[in-house]
Scaffold this motif. Structure first.
Motif, PDB file in Angstrom:
ATOM      1  N   GLY A   2       0.815  -1.207   0.000  1.00  0.00           N
ATOM      2  CA  GLY A   2       0.000   0.000   0.000  1.00  0.00           C
ATOM      3  C   GLY A   2       0.843   1.249   0.000  1.00  0.00           C
ATOM      4  N   ALA A   3       2.041   1.166  -0.574  1.00  0.00           N
ATOM      5  CA  ALA A   3       3.010   2.268  -0.494  1.00  0.00           C
ATOM      6  C   ALA A   3       2.589   3.502  -1.262  1.00  0.00           C
ATOM      7  N   THR A   4       1.627   3.369  -2.192  1.00  0.00           N
ATOM      8  CA  THR A   4       1.183   4.539  -2.944  1.00  0.00           C
ATOM      9  C   THR A   4      -0.097   5.145  -2.371  1.00  0.00           C
ATOM     10  N   GLY A   5      -0.668   4.533  -1.343  1.00  0.00           N
ATOM     11  CA  GLY A   5      -1.855   5.077  -0.713  1.00  0.00           C
ATOM     12  C   GLY A   5      -1.519   6.247   0.196  1.00  0.00           C
ATOM     13  N   ALA A   6      -2.541   6.924   0.672  1.00  0.00           N
ATOM     14  CA  ALA A   6      -2.317   8.100   1.514  1.00  0.00           C
ATOM     15  C   ALA A   6      -1.551   7.750   2.781  1.00  0.00           C
ATOM     16  N   GLN A  13       7.477   8.178   3.752  1.00  0.00           N
ATOM     17  CA  GLN A  13       8.161   9.452   3.955  1.00  0.00           C
ATOM     18  C   GLN A  13       8.749   9.542   5.362  1.00  0.00           C
ATOM     19  N   ARG A  14       8.005   9.044   6.340  1.00  0.00           N
ATOM     20  CA  ARG A  14       8.492   9.098   7.723  1.00  0.00           C
ATOM     21  C   ARG A  14       9.688   8.177   7.914  1.00  0.00           C
ATOM     22  N   LEU A  15       9.650   6.980   7.340  1.00  0.00           N
ATOM     23  CA  LEU A  15      10.782   6.059   7.460  1.00  0.00           C
ATOM     24  C   LEU A  15      12.030   6.644   6.803  1.00  0.00           C
ATOM     25  N   VAL A  16      11.854   7.314   5.663  1.00  0.00           N
ATOM     26  CA  VAL A  16      12.985   7.974   5.015  1.00  0.00           C
ATOM     27  C   VAL A  16      13.539   9.070   5.917  1.00  0.00           C
ATOM     28  N   ALA A  17      12.664   9.855   6.520  1.00  0.00           N
ATOM     29  CA  ALA A  17      13.106  10.933   7.416  1.00  0.00           C
ATOM     30  C   ALA A  17      13.878  10.384   8.607  1.00  0.00           C
ATOM     31  N   LEU A  18      13.497   9.180   9.050  1.00  0.00           N
ATOM     32  CA  LEU A  18      14.182   8.545  10.176  1.00  0.00           C
ATOM     33  C   LEU A  18      15.441   7.807   9.750  1.00  0.00           C
ATOM     34  N   ASP A 168      -5.409  12.814  10.509  1.00  0.00           N
ATOM     35  CA  ASP A 168      -4.600  13.029   9.321  1.00  0.00           C
ATOM     36  C   ASP A 168      -3.819  11.751   9.009  1.00  0.00           C
ATOM     37  N   CYS A 169      -3.820  11.336   7.748  1.00  0.00           N
ATOM     38  CA  CYS A 169      -3.087  10.129   7.363  1.00  0.00           C
ATOM     39  C   CYS A 169      -1.603  10.224   7.683  1.00  0.00           C
ATOM     40  N   ARG A 170      -1.077  11.450   7.717  1.00  0.00           N
ATOM     41  CA  ARG A 170       0.335  11.610   8.060  1.00  0.00           C
ATOM     42  C   ARG A 170       0.597  11.229   9.510  1.00  0.00           C
ATOM     43  N   ASP A 171      -0.366  11.483  10.394  1.00  0.00           N
ATOM     44  CA  ASP A 171      -0.226  11.045  11.781  1.00  0.00           C
ATOM     45  C   ASP A 171      -0.317   9.525  11.886  1.00  0.00           C
ATOM     46  N   ILE A 172      -1.199   8.920  11.076  1.00  0.00           N
ATOM     47  CA  ILE A 172      -1.290   7.461  11.066  1.00  0.00           C
ATOM     48  C   ILE A 172       0.041   6.869  10.607  1.00  0.00           C
ATOM     49  N   GLY A 173       0.601   7.447   9.543  1.00  0.00           N
ATOM     50  CA  GLY A 173       1.893   6.978   9.050  1.00  0.00           C
ATOM     51  C   GLY A 173       2.990   7.132  10.087  1.00  0.00           C
TER      52      GLY A 173
END
Length: 292
Positions: A2-6, A13-18, A168-173
């Motif tokens: 599901g890497a292209t989903g919201a 993006q979060r894993l890359v940032a980490l 927000d989906c970003r918080d879920i991620g």
């Protein structure tokens, strides 16, 4: 998965940032790779995988030790996720983080929540460590209201004055990333919401402030709401049923926010006001978001 989903893209993006190496799966790996920036390409391995193709899943899971799984809701969801989870367990994956749904019980009045319950039971039967994320309504889903807001300045619903949780989906991620990198919080069930609930009239008022013009909430009977979704929204019957079911559940069982996001992330969740402001142009012009 599901890497292209919201949610999946937010997690990536979060894993890359980490700085965490990861593998992103897609039925269209070339498109996924093209969307990654230079920093992400150093950390992310992209592989093609299709939930309907067991061989592609075995290849994708080989050598991995954890799996995040998020699939588009569909009548085939139980069969597809069950296959993926079973193959993941057979491939040596030790921990699965699953995007689930609120009210995921066998007797839920919401069909998709019953599907998620069935999948959760499969996860339990594998004996693997598993973390269940049960987010309420995605803020990103509000972008589907954009055409009616842009064209007619209305929000349609069948919620009356019932209050809804939005997250927000970003918080879920971000929470999913923590579950993957912090073993001490894995193996639990987390209900995810924003910091407060909103009624639909309150949502319309927020939109009015952001857009600088009056947005009205129009409350419809459930049957009329379903008919509108099918005839004017061009949704399949099962998805129209789901939207009405989830709205009626909020009417029958008042929703309450949780502090789960702030406890795990050490900060307050993103606000609905901020999300609407970030996406103001969508509500002015009406394009639909091209993500689940």
């Amino acid at each position: 998965m599901g890497a292209t989903g919201a949610t999946g893209s937010a997690l990536l993006q979060r894993l890359v940032a980490l700085g965490v190496p990861s593998r992103a799966l897609s039925r269209d790996p070339d498109r996924l790779w093209a969307g990654l920036d230079e920093a992400a390409r150093w950390l992310v391995e992209v592989r093609g995988a299709d939930a309907q193709d067991p061989k592609s899943l075995r290849n994708a899971f080989h050598g991995a030790d954890q799996l995040f799984i998020s699939m588009v809701n569909s009548p085939a969801q139980v069969a597809l996720e069950t296959r993926a989870i079973t193959l993941a367990a057979d491939s040596g994956i030790r921990h699965i983080v699953k995007l689930s749904a609120p009210a995921a019980t066998s007797d839920s009045p919401v069909a998709i929540s019953r599907w998620h319950h069935s999948i959760e039971e499969v996860l339990r039967d594998t004996g693997l460590t598993h973390t269940l994320l049960r987010p309420y309504a995605f803020m990103q889903k509000l972008l589907t209201l954009a055409p009616a807001i842009a064209a007619r300045s209305v929000v349609l619903g069948a919620l009356g004055n019932a209050a809804c949780n939005y997250v927000d989906c970003r918080d879920i991620g971000d929470v999913a990333a923590e579950a993957l990198v912090r073993p001490q919080i894995a193996g639990r069930t987390y209900t995810l919401t924003g910091r407060r609930t909103f009624t639909q009239p309150e949502l319309a008022e927020l939109l009015s402030v952001v857009l600088g013009r009056r947005i009205e909430y129009v409350d419809l009977p459930p049957a009329a709401m379903r008919q509108n979704l099918v005839e004017h929204g061009h949704l399949p019957d099962w998805l129209a049923d789901h939207i009405v079911e989830i709205q009626q559940l909020a009417v029958a069982r008042p929703e309450q926010p949780t502090d789960t996001v702030s406890r795990i992330l050490g900060r307050e969740p993103r606000t609905l006001e901020a999300f609407l402001s970030e996406n103001i142009q969508h509500f002015r012009t009406g394009p639909l978001a091209d993500r689940r």
